[in-house]
Design a protein around this motif. Structure first.
Motif, PDB file in Angstrom:
ATOM      1  N   ASN A 284       0.826  -1.200   0.000  1.00  0.00           N
ATOM      2  CA  ASN A 284       0.000   0.000   0.000  1.00  0.00           C
ATOM      3  C   ASN A 284       0.864   1.255   0.000  1.00  0.00           C
ATOM      4  O   ASN A 284       0.548   2.242  -0.666  1.00  0.00           O
ATOM      5  CB  ASN A 284      -0.931  -0.020   1.212  1.00  0.00           C
ATOM      6  N   PHE A 285       1.986   1.226   0.736  1.00  0.00           N
ATOM      7  CA  PHE A 285       2.897   2.371   0.791  1.00  0.00           C
ATOM      8  C   PHE A 285       3.555   2.592  -0.562  1.00  0.00           C
ATOM      9  O   PHE A 285       3.682   3.727  -1.030  1.00  0.00           O
ATOM     10  CB  PHE A 285       3.954   2.125   1.868  1.00  0.00           C
ATOM     11  N   PHE A 286       3.964   1.499  -1.207  1.00  0.00           N
ATOM     12  CA  PHE A 286       4.549   1.611  -2.541  1.00  0.00           C
ATOM     13  C   PHE A 286       3.529   2.184  -3.531  1.00  0.00           C
ATOM     14  O   PHE A 286       3.872   2.974  -4.403  1.00  0.00           O
ATOM     15  CB  PHE A 286       5.037   0.254  -3.041  1.00  0.00           C
ATOM     16  N   GLY A 287       2.261   1.778  -3.381  1.00  0.00           N
ATOM     17  CA  GLY A 287       1.211   2.299  -4.254  1.00  0.00           C
ATOM     18  C   GLY A 287       1.078   3.805  -4.130  1.00  0.00           C
ATOM     19  O   GLY A 287       0.870   4.505  -5.128  1.00  0.00           O
ATOM     20  N   THR A 288       1.220   4.319  -2.916  1.00  0.00           N
ATOM     21  CA  THR A 288       1.162   5.765  -2.695  1.00  0.00           C
ATOM     22  C   THR A 288       2.335   6.465  -3.364  1.00  0.00           C
ATOM     23  O   THR A 288       2.179   7.504  -4.005  1.00  0.00           O
ATOM     24  CB  THR A 288       1.172   6.076  -1.184  1.00  0.00           C
ATOM     25  N   ILE A 289       3.522   5.890  -3.223  1.00  0.00           N
ATOM     26  CA  ILE A 289       4.721   6.449  -3.853  1.00  0.00           C
ATOM     27  C   ILE A 289       4.550   6.488  -5.376  1.00  0.00           C
ATOM     28  O   ILE A 289       4.838   7.496  -6.024  1.00  0.00           O
ATOM     29  CB  ILE A 289       5.968   5.622  -3.475  1.00  0.00           C
ATOM     30  N   LYS A 290       4.072   5.378  -5.925  1.00  0.00           N
ATOM     31  CA  LYS A 290       3.900   5.293  -7.375  1.00  0.00           C
ATOM     32  C   LYS A 290       2.869   6.303  -7.862  1.00  0.00           C
ATOM     33  O   LYS A 290       3.036   6.920  -8.917  1.00  0.00           O
ATOM     34  CB  LYS A 290       3.471   3.874  -7.756  1.00  0.00           C
ATOM     35  N   GLU A 291       1.785   6.492  -7.104  1.00  0.00           N
ATOM     36  CA  GLU A 291       0.738   7.441  -7.491  1.00  0.00           C
ATOM     37  C   GLU A 291       1.283   8.866  -7.548  1.00  0.00           C
ATOM     38  O   GLU A 291       1.000   9.613  -8.490  1.00  0.00           O
ATOM     39  CB  GLU A 291      -0.422   7.367  -6.503  1.00  0.00           C
ATOM     40  N   ILE A 292       2.070   9.248  -6.541  1.00  0.00           N
ATOM     41  CA  ILE A 292       2.664  10.589  -6.526  1.00  0.00           C
ATOM     42  C   ILE A 292       3.614  10.760  -7.702  1.00  0.00           C
ATOM     43  O   ILE A 292       3.646  11.809  -8.358  1.00  0.00           O
ATOM     44  CB  ILE A 292       3.409  10.826  -5.195  1.00  0.00           C
ATOM     45  N   HIS A 293       4.388   9.712  -8.001  1.00  0.00           N
ATOM     46  CA  HIS A 293       5.332   9.751  -9.121  1.00  0.00           C
ATOM     47  C   HIS A 293       4.596   9.936 -10.451  1.00  0.00           C
ATOM     48  O   HIS A 293       4.987  10.757 -11.279  1.00  0.00           O
ATOM     49  CB  HIS A 293       6.140   8.446  -9.139  1.00  0.00           C
ATOM     50  N   VAL A 294       3.506   9.201 -10.644  1.00  0.00           N
ATOM     51  CA  VAL A 294       2.728   9.289 -11.886  1.00  0.00           C
ATOM     52  C   VAL A 294       2.073  10.656 -12.020  1.00  0.00           C
ATOM     53  O   VAL A 294       2.057  11.250 -13.095  1.00  0.00           O
ATOM     54  CB  VAL A 294       1.671   8.166 -11.946  1.00  0.00           C
ATOM     55  N   LYS A 295       1.525  11.173 -10.916  1.00  0.00           N
ATOM     56  CA  LYS A 295       0.862  12.483 -10.944  1.00  0.00           C
ATOM     57  C   LYS A 295       1.825  13.597 -11.332  1.00  0.00           C
ATOM     58  O   LYS A 295       1.406  14.625 -11.876  1.00  0.00           O
ATOM     59  CB  LYS A 295       0.238  12.786  -9.577  1.00  0.00           C
ATOM     60  N   SER A 296       3.112  13.399 -11.055  1.00  0.00           N
ATOM     61  CA  SER A 296       4.111  14.409 -11.416  1.00  0.00           C
ATOM     62  C   SER A 296       4.631  14.200 -12.832  1.00  0.00           C
ATOM     63  O   SER A 296       5.607  14.822 -13.229  1.00  0.00           O
ATOM     64  CB  SER A 296       5.286  14.348 -10.431  1.00  0.00           C
ATOM     65  N   SER A 297       3.927  13.321 -13.596  1.00  0.00           N
ATOM     66  CA  SER A 297       4.375  12.952 -14.950  1.00  0.00           C
ATOM     67  C   SER A 297       5.757  12.318 -14.913  1.00  0.00           C
ATOM     68  O   SER A 297       6.577  12.515 -15.807  1.00  0.00           O
ATOM     69  CB  SER A 297       4.358  14.166 -15.892  1.00  0.00           C
ATOM     70  N   ARG A 298       6.031  11.577 -13.832  1.00  0.00           N
ATOM     71  CA  ARG A 298       7.280  10.840 -13.618  1.00  0.00           C
ATOM     72  C   ARG A 298       8.492  11.758 -13.469  1.00  0.00           C
ATOM     73  O   ARG A 298       9.619  11.378 -13.766  1.00  0.00           O
ATOM     74  CB  ARG A 298       7.503   9.820 -14.730  1.00  0.00           C
ATOM     75  N   ILE A 299       8.264  12.976 -13.012  1.00  0.00           N
ATOM     76  CA  ILE A 299       9.352  13.936 -12.828  1.00  0.00           C
ATOM     77  C   ILE A 299       9.922  13.849 -11.416  1.00  0.00           C
ATOM     78  O   ILE A 299      11.123  13.947 -11.198  1.00  0.00           O
ATOM     79  CB  ILE A 299       8.854  15.373 -13.116  1.00  0.00           C
ATOM     80  N   TYR A 300       9.068  13.651 -10.414  1.00  0.00           N
ATOM     81  CA  TYR A 300       9.509  13.648  -9.022  1.00  0.00           C
ATOM     82  C   TYR A 300      10.460  12.502  -8.704  1.00  0.00           C
ATOM     83  O   TYR A 300      10.256  11.371  -9.128  1.00  0.00           O
ATOM     84  CB  TYR A 300       8.306  13.517  -8.090  1.00  0.00           C
ATOM     85  N   GLY A 301      11.504  12.836  -7.943  1.00  0.00           N
ATOM     86  CA  GLY A 301      12.398  11.835  -7.395  1.00  0.00           C
ATOM     87  C   GLY A 301      12.090  11.674  -5.913  1.00  0.00           C
ATOM     88  O   GLY A 301      11.068  12.156  -5.416  1.00  0.00           O
ATOM     89  N   SER A 302      12.985  11.037  -5.158  1.00  0.00           N
ATOM     90  CA  SER A 302      12.714  10.755  -3.747  1.00  0.00           C
ATOM     91  C   SER A 302      12.479  12.004  -2.885  1.00  0.00           C
ATOM     92  O   SER A 302      11.607  11.978  -2.013  1.00  0.00           O
ATOM     93  CB  SER A 302      13.841   9.906  -3.150  1.00  0.00           C
ATOM     94  N   PRO A 303      13.193  13.130  -3.083  1.00  0.00           N
ATOM     95  CA  PRO A 303      12.942  14.302  -2.224  1.00  0.00           C
ATOM     96  C   PRO A 303      11.518  14.839  -2.367  1.00  0.00           C
ATOM     97  O   PRO A 303      10.838  15.089  -1.369  1.00  0.00           O
ATOM     98  CB  PRO A 303      13.978  15.327  -2.715  1.00  0.00           C
ATOM     99  N   GLN A 304      11.066  15.007  -3.644  1.00  0.00           N
ATOM    100  CA  GLN A 304       9.732  15.558  -3.869  1.00  0.00           C
ATOM    101  C   GLN A 304       8.639  14.578  -3.448  1.00  0.00           C
ATOM    102  O   GLN A 304       7.609  14.979  -2.901  1.00  0.00           O
ATOM    103  CB  GLN A 304       9.548  15.928  -5.350  1.00  0.00           C
TER     104      GLN A 304
END
Length: 233
Positions: free
Chosen positions: A3-23
């Motif tokens: 579930n935690f990984f799913g949250t990380i992936k969702e944030i990454h996708v919403k940023s158009s795959r621009i966000y790295g670990s800090p963001q």
């Protein structure tokens, strides 16, 4: 963990795959806060990569003196029926001829794009045409909430007059908060990741054709296929 990984992936996708670990770490919901080290470790283990942004074109100009509407949605993305809450936004696609701007209107009930338009210029006419197409396709009536960011196009007198003409209620995101309009951001991210990623366009007409295929064919056919499978099961 999943579930935690799913949250990380969702944030990454919403940023158009621009966000790295800090963001991603900074944008984790309060109940799932974690250290940057843990986020970076999970990202690395699952092969998530932040893509380098070579081009950027802002689509929101909120530095204006026009009136802005209250945020009536407040990140409540639930609906009970169609034509209750619409979301609107503009994104851009680079081509060799210059930027192609794509405006869309999404019905939050079903997360379907009910109106869209493209142009070489990011003018009020672009979003007005998108709204008119959505009205023509759905027959939406008085009381519908139409949410957008605070961009000058959405705050313009012409657009606000159009909303009032149909008895729609205007809602706008808080300043600098992309998550208030995240359903549209997710759709744009999906379009670019599933269909436009790594593709280059020699002309705007070439890009228009690719976008038309995605919105009117790829998504629609996919939804119909899913419905048929579900019905048979």
């Amino acid at each position: 963990m999943a579930n935690f990984f799913g949250t990380i992936k969702e944030i990454h996708v919403k940023s158009s795959r621009i966000y790295g670990s800090p963001q991603i770490t900074n944008n984790l919901p309060h109940e799932k806060k974690a250290s940057r080290g843990r986020v970076a470790r999970i990202i690395g283990q699952n092969g998530i990569r932040s893509k380098v942004v070579k081009k950027y074109k802002a689509t929101t100009n909120s530095k204006h003196d026009l009136p802005v509407a209250e945020n009536l949605i407040r990140q409540d993305f639930t609906t009970s029926k169609p034509n209750e809450k619409w979301f609107s936004d503009i994104t851009y696609i680079p081509t060799a001829e210059g930027w192609l701007y794509l405006a869309g209107v999404m019905d939050l009930h079903g997360r379907k794009l009910v109106g869209w338009a493209m142009d070489s210029r990011m003018k009020t006419e672009l979003i007005a045409n998108t709204l008119k197409q959505a009205i023509g396709r759905t027959g939406a009536s008085t009381g519908l909430i139409v949410h957008s960011d605070r961009g000058v196009q959405y705050a313009s007198k012409e657009y606000q007059k159009l909303l009032k003409k149909y008895g729609f209620v205007c809602s706008m995101s808080r300043k600098g908060n992309c998550y208030d309009n995240s359903p549209m951001g997710s759709f744009w991210g999906k379009l670019k990741m599933e269909w436009l990623d790594e593709r280059t366009f020699k002309s705007r007409s070439e890009a228009k054709k690719a976008i038309y295929e995605y919105i009117e064919f790829f998504i629609t056919v996919g939804e119909r296929t899913h419905s048929m499978v579900t019905w048979r099961l």
